[in-house]
Motif scaffolding. Structure first.
Motif, PDB file in Angstrom:
ATOM      1  N   VAL A  17     -13.558   1.217   1.314  1.00 55.73           N
ATOM      2  CA  VAL A  17     -12.541   0.291   2.045  1.00 55.73           C
ATOM      3  C   VAL A  17     -13.156   0.371   3.523  1.00 55.73           C
ATOM      4  CG1 VAL A  17     -10.318  -0.266   2.633  1.00 55.73           C
ATOM      5  CG2 VAL A  17     -10.919   0.635   0.391  1.00 55.73           C
ATOM      6  N   PHE A  41      -6.694   1.203  -4.732  1.00 53.12           N
ATOM      7  CA  PHE A  41      -6.800  -0.050  -3.682  1.00 53.12           C
ATOM      8  C   PHE A  41      -6.555  -1.109  -4.438  1.00 53.12           C
ATOM      9  CE2 PHE A  41      -7.760  -2.391  -0.052  1.00 53.12           C
ATOM     10  CZ  PHE A  41      -7.323  -2.122   0.843  1.00 53.12           C
ATOM     11  N   LEU A  91       0.917  -0.997   0.057  1.00 54.82           N
ATOM     12  CA  LEU A  91       0.199   0.092  -0.095  1.00 54.82           C
ATOM     13  C   LEU A  91       1.064   1.054  -0.197  1.00 54.82           C
ATOM     14  CD1 LEU A  91      -2.864  -0.888   2.524  1.00 54.82           C
ATOM     15  CD2 LEU A  91      -2.871  -1.158   0.030  1.00 54.82           C
ATOM     16  N   VAL A 130      -9.144   7.828  -0.357  1.00 52.76           N
ATOM     17  CA  VAL A 130      -8.381   6.935  -0.938  1.00 52.76           C
ATOM     18  C   VAL A 130      -8.631   6.932  -2.572  1.00 52.76           C
ATOM     19  CG1 VAL A 130     -10.127   5.103  -0.875  1.00 52.76           C
ATOM     20  CG2 VAL A 130      -7.758   4.313  -1.365  1.00 52.76           C
ATOM     21  N   TYR A 163      -1.424   6.114  -2.856  1.00 55.40           N
ATOM     22  CA  TYR A 163      -2.941   5.676  -2.731  1.00 55.40           C
ATOM     23  C   TYR A 163      -3.858   6.381  -1.978  1.00 55.40           C
ATOM     24  CZ  TYR A 163      -0.776   0.794  -4.603  1.00 55.40           C
ATOM     25  OH  TYR A 163      -0.127   0.014  -5.104  1.00 55.40           O
ATOM     26  N   SER A 187     -13.161   6.553  -1.961  1.00 56.66           N
ATOM     27  CA  SER A 187     -12.622   7.011  -3.111  1.00 56.66           C
ATOM     28  C   SER A 187     -12.886   8.580  -3.237  1.00 56.66           C
ATOM     29  CB  SER A 187     -12.931   6.220  -4.320  1.00 56.66           C
ATOM     30  OG  SER A 187     -14.551   6.582  -4.595  1.00 56.66           O
TER      31      SER A 187
END
Length: 884
Positions: free
Chosen positions: A688, A678, A610, A675, A614, A637
């Motif tokens: 997430v 992912f 990760l 994010v 990101y 997102s």
């Protein structure tokens, strides 16, 4: 002609070193230019081929209810050469009902489709069998999970405007290309893509017509017919730009033929539209990496001739004293230039074709354009290096002046005007302007069938490259001319009592030594910048593939058949370093259905990487810590945050399916982070969350996916995983290599290993040449000075002190400026080519083994040159003087 042969024979016999130097420089420049052109072409062709192979359905042609299918089919065949053409029937259904046990499950609206005979053979990627058999009625995996049905169960179809119809399920299937299969045909490009239906049945064509032809009569708009078309691949141009123009032109021709009868969705044209931009990115990338090497080889060729310019002047003076006319001298110079140029081109072609094969790569065949440019480069360089100085001497240069050991060296114009500092400042200004304004180096204007390169991005690295060379010249000249005391002190541990004399001698050679430092700095900076960029590029390509696949090896399951059920057995396989499980469900954000991933923040990084890139505004570690501390936290997102105007700390009520009641219900989450990317997630909208909270709220602890990190070859591990799961066909196993091939039309997946091997090998040769050959030639020019030292009684060790001091100064200065300049240029390239990387790299990758090798090559080459020179200088003065 006889005199020309005699002249060339004399050069080869008595001046072989300088001829070899010129030919070597030309051959390096030519071979690198040819390889550059060949890889630009081959990469574009490769990207185009991969992009075309990744499109399962080239055209989708949807008929209006009153259209004649036979007329539309005829129009399709006239618009382009067709490899496959099949019909697909779609029908809207009001819902599906099943009673597999004591309860009855009902879904919302969906689709019932039918493929004609032979469709599965020509379009095999559209349907993947998970359970049962392909003969009969098939149900999509998510729909089967919603209804709790399996092969052999009965499903009632709630038709629109008619009574329900019952069918028996034969198999459960996945629809890998559902987005394209159910896309809205004929929608404008700017329209948002339609999500595929949650509920899908696939019926045999005859059964579909029996059930839905009556619905067509009642509700014509609820039933539609499509032609799915695959174009003949042989007719497509290899270049993605040309292929895009060809395919879109054929699609427009078809639109004109079927106007009022059908709508066309050009999937292949849309894919090539993206690839043509990537193709130009590849061209820009190769230019950034290759052109400096070509320029360096050309400059080094010029440097070889400059190093022995005094010897050449004296030779021309001797010819003039013996009656040679100026025209004859020009002819001799031109013959030497032609000989070196032609021989350099031939050797360069041989290197281009043969070197990749020696390194285990496919042979590279230069194209016509590369060959023409190479010949022009060779002739231009040798003309500037060998012929132009003769023409410039003119009638004003006397024979006595020509016999002088060297012309007087004043302060050059660029040094008096501080052009080096100005170039560095301009490079910084252009770089700041480009990097801070959100620019795109490759432009694809809306509605325009061609892409373009923003060539302004080349300005900053080019200016910096030139500026750092001139700056190294300035600093070394100042150090030699005005730093006598410091230089003497630095030399004293090595030279002892000779330190003042050595320092004075080096000061008198300031022009030659500073020029040697600049040439070595150029070679080292090219090697450093190219190797760092390539290491970063290759590492980021793997990151991109891992982001797509999820991990080295990923096992994808479903809620009713989770891959985590095999997790302990998978972890015990040979070649597994570590692993993690991940839940994959779907949640409604408002009316928008999105993927939601459930993870364990404490273990997810054991199986996949990760990157900080990101996430927005926070590092990956800090985001995972926040998620771990917030059981009901959710990462959203960036696109969803923008669409729904969310703020950190907001409570999100996401609707998820309760796996016991199979009904969607609202579950509160706290928005704790943004994010961008992912593992395995789509590029646009996703969520997430903590897997434990997801399991608690949905009353299912199923972890659909398993991520595995491999100790060795991921493909070999994937094979062992497939063998273990051979009795579970519903589980899908992919490895990082497959992901790299799938994204192969993206620039970050372009395989640069062949070109990289050639570039880095050439860089090593250039570094060795710059440190060894140029110094050797320069020291050979001073044979008479060494002879004088011998005459006055200098010992071999004292001569060695003079020679090795100069060599070590060139090596130290070249490494200092070369490494510093190379690192800065690599950083500039990575920043300017941000569009290449998805996601951008966090730090530069350092190929330490290669850099150590480069320094070793340069040092060994320099040492060899110094040893040879020392031995020659230690010969008797009579022998040395006799060579004059």
């Amino acid at each position: 002609m006889a005199l020309i042969k005699l002249w060339l024979g004399g050069l080869i016999a008595h001046r072989a070193v300088r001829v070899v130097g010129v030919v070597a420089g030309i051959s390096l420049a030519v071979s690198l230019l040819m390889a550059l052109g060949a890889f630009v072409v081959s990469s574009s062709v490769s990207m185009s081929a991969r992009a075309v192979s990744a499109v399962p359905i080239d055209w989708q042609v949807e008929l209006v209810p009153t259209a004649s299918p036979s007329r539309v089919e005829t129009a399709i065949k006239k618009a382009a050469k067709i490899q496959a053409l099949h019909t697909v029937r779609y029908a809207q259904v009001a819902g599906l009902v099943a009673s597999p046990g004591k309860t009855t499950q009902t879904t919302g609206p969906g689709k019932a489709i039918a493929f004609d005979a032979g469709y599965a053979k020509d379009f095999p990627k559209e349907v993947r069998l998970l359970a049962g058999k392909l003969d009969g009625v098939l149900i999509a995996q998510q729909t089967a999970a919603n209804l709790h049905v399996r092969p052999g169960d009965t499903v009632r179809i709630k038709r629109v405007g008619l009574a329900p119809a019952s069918v028996v399920i034969s198999g459960v299937v996945g629809l890998p290309d559902a987005d394209a299969l159910f896309q809205g045909v004929g929608l404008p490009k700017q329209a948002a893509p339609q999500a595929p239906p949650d509920n899908v049945l696939i019926l045999p064509e005859a059964q579909w017509m029996k059930i839905f032809d009556p619905q067509r009569q009642v509700r014509p708009g609820s039933v539609r017919l499509q032609f799915h078309v695959r174009l003949a691949r042989a007719q497509l141009p290899a270049n993605p730009e040309a292929a895009f123009v060809f395919v879109t032109g054929a699609a427009r021709n078809l639109e004109a033929r079927v106007a009022g009868q059908a709508l066309v969705s050009d999937n292949l044209g849309a894919r090539l539209d993206a690839v043509r931009g990537d193709s130009l990115y590849a061209r820009v990338l190769f230019l950034f990496l290759g052109v400096p090497g070509v320029a360096l080889a050309a400059i080094m060729t010029m440097a070889v001739t400059t190093t022995n310019a005094g010897e050449r002047r004296r030779e021309r003076a001797v010819l003039r004293t013996r009656g040679a006319s100026r025209r004859q001298i020009v002819i001799f110079a031109a013959s030497e230039a032609a000989f070196c140029g032609i021989l350099g081109v031939l050797i360069g072609m041989a290197i281009t074709v043969g070197f990749p094969a020696l390194t285990g790569h496919a042979p590279v065949m230069p194209d016509g354009l590369s060959l023409a440019l190479s010949c022009a480069l060779a002739l231009g360089v040798v003309f500037l290096a060998l012929v132009l100085p003769v023409l410039r001497e003119g009638r004003s240069t006397t024979i006595a002046a020509s016999r002088a050991a060297a012309p007087l060296q004043g302060t050059p114009l660029w040094a008096r005007t501080y052009a080096d500092l100005a170039l560095l400042a301009l490079a910084g200004l252009f770089f700041w302007q480009s990097a801070s304004t959100g620019y795109r180096i490759v432009l694809a204007p809306e509605g325009v069938a061609t892409t373009a390169v923003d060539y302004k991005a080349f300005i900053s690295p080019a200016l910096f490259w030139l500026g750092i060379v001139l700056f190294s010249l300035r600093i070394t000249r100042l150090a030699l001319r005005r730093g006598g005391g410091v230089l003497t002190a630095a030399l004293r541990p090595w030279a002892g009592a000779l330190a003042p004399a050595v320092s004075a001698a080096m000061t008198r050679q300031s022009f030659r030594l500073s020029f040697g430092v600049a040439m070595l700095a150029l070679a080292i900076s090219f090697a450093v910048s190219t190797s760092i960029f390539n290491k970063t590029y290759n590492g980021q390509a793997r990151v991109d593939a891992e982001l797509t696949n999820g991990a080295d090896v990923t096992v994808f399951g479903s809620t009713d058949r989770p891959a985590a059920a095999y997790f302990n057995r998978l972890k015990a396989l040979p070649g597994v370093a570590s692993g993690a499980t991940m839940a994959h469900r779907f949640a409604y954000v408002g009316a928008d259905l999105q993927d939601i991933y459930g993870i364990d923040p404490a273990t997810i990084t054991k199986a996949t990487h990760l990157a900080d890139a990101y996430f927005v505004g926070q590092s990956a570690q800090s985001v995972l810590e926040i998620l771990k501390r917030t059981p009901n936290g959710v990462l959203v997102s960036q696109e969803t945050v923008h669409d729904f105007q969310l703020t950190l700390g907001d409570t999100l009520n996401l609707r998820l399916m309760d796996m016991r009641t199979h009904q969607y219900r609202a579950i509160p989450f706290v928005f704790v982070g943004v994010v961008r990317e992912f593992p395995t997630a789509p590029k646009d909208s996703f969520l997430v969350a903590n897997a434990a909270y997801l399991a608690q709220m949905t009353r299912s602890s199923a972890r659909e996916d398993v991520l595995l990190k491999a100790k060795g070859d991921p493909a070999a591990l994937a094979g062992r995983v497939k063998s273990l799961l051979r009795d579970a066909p519903s589980l899908r196993v992919t490895d990082i290599g497959q992901a790299a091939h799938i994204i192969g039309s993206n620039l970050a997946a372009v395989d640069l290993r062949g070109l990289t091997g050639i570039e880095l090998s050439f860089a090593a040769i250039m570094a060795a040449s710059a440190s060894g050959l140029l110094l050797l030639l320069g020291l050979f020019e001073r044979r008479r000075a060494f002879a004088v030292l011998n005459v006055i009684g200098s010992k071999p060790r004292q001569l060695a002190v003079f020679i090795w001091s100069e060599g070590l100064f060139v090596l130290a200065g070249g490494l200092l400026f070369g490494v510093a300049g190379g690192v800065v240029i690599a950083a500039m390239l990575v920043k300017l080519l941000t569009g290449v990387f998805d996601p951008p790299p966090e730090v530069l990758a350092w190929p330490l083994d290669y850099l150590v090798t480069i320094v070793g090559f340069a040092a060994v080459s320099l040492a060899a040159a110094l040893v040879v020179t020392t031995r020659r200088a230690s010969r008797s003065s009579a022998d040395l003087l006799r060579e004059r």
